[in-house]
Design a protein around this motif. Structure first.
Motif: not given
Length: 182
Positions: A1-10, A35-38, A40-50, A179-182
């Protein structure tokens, strides 16, 4: 199952982060989001958060000039580049200009799709590898493609990410602790 994360959530997370100056609150916001992140989106999302598409040890930069982004805003909104530039001079933040102009854009968008984190990330990465004849037009095309589909707030953060000026206060320590807290 591939989870697609909406950019609006970020974008919602960016807004919450921008709304507080408290480091612990930022850490909490990010940790709850992670905690809610799938995975499959982890690497991109963490980079975009920065506000990045490459890890810190990677020396590559997005390297997009403000003028290029200005042209892409003009192309995707149908608003004359001169008017975009005047707004920029008045407001001072090209991200805020994009948000304002996307709200009032003239062109009806036939090809507008809801943006995903992966789509935004991939298009920004394409900008860094596009070279040679016609590369400027291609880069404007990649940015316009995102801005055409973007909601006003999405446009604001896409532009800020492109210019590497995210301004939501996600320092390395805050992200690490989240990341530690999550």
């Amino acid at each position: 199952l591939y989870f697609v994360m909406k950019y609006r959530d970020l974008v919602e997370i960016y807004q919450k982060l921008e709304a507080t100056t408290k480091r612990l609150e930022k850490t909490f916001i990010i940790s709850e989001f992670l905690k809610k992140l799938h995975e499959t989106n982890l690497t991109e999302t963490i980079l975009l958060l920065k506000g990045r598409v490459f890890p810190e040890w990677d020396e590559r930069k997005i390297g997009v000039a403000s003028r290029l982004v200005l042209k892409a805003i003009s192309k995707s909104t149908g608003i004359d580049a001169g008017k975009v530039e005047k707004e920029w001079a008045k407001i001072g933040d090209l991200g805020d200009v994009a948000e304002k102009l996307v709200k009032t854009k003239k062109q009806a968008t036939l090809f507008s799709k809801e943006l995903t984190v992966k789509k935004v990330f991939d298009n920004i990465v394409k900008l860094t590898t596009t070279e040679g004849h016609g590369s400027i037009d291609n880069k404007i095309g990649y940015i316009s493609e995102l801005l055409t589909s973007a909601k006003p707030l999405e446009a604001k953060y896409i532009v800020r990410t492109l210019l590497e000026e995210l301004r939501v206060g996600t320092a390395t320590g805050t992200l690490r602790d989240s990341i530690v807290w999550a």
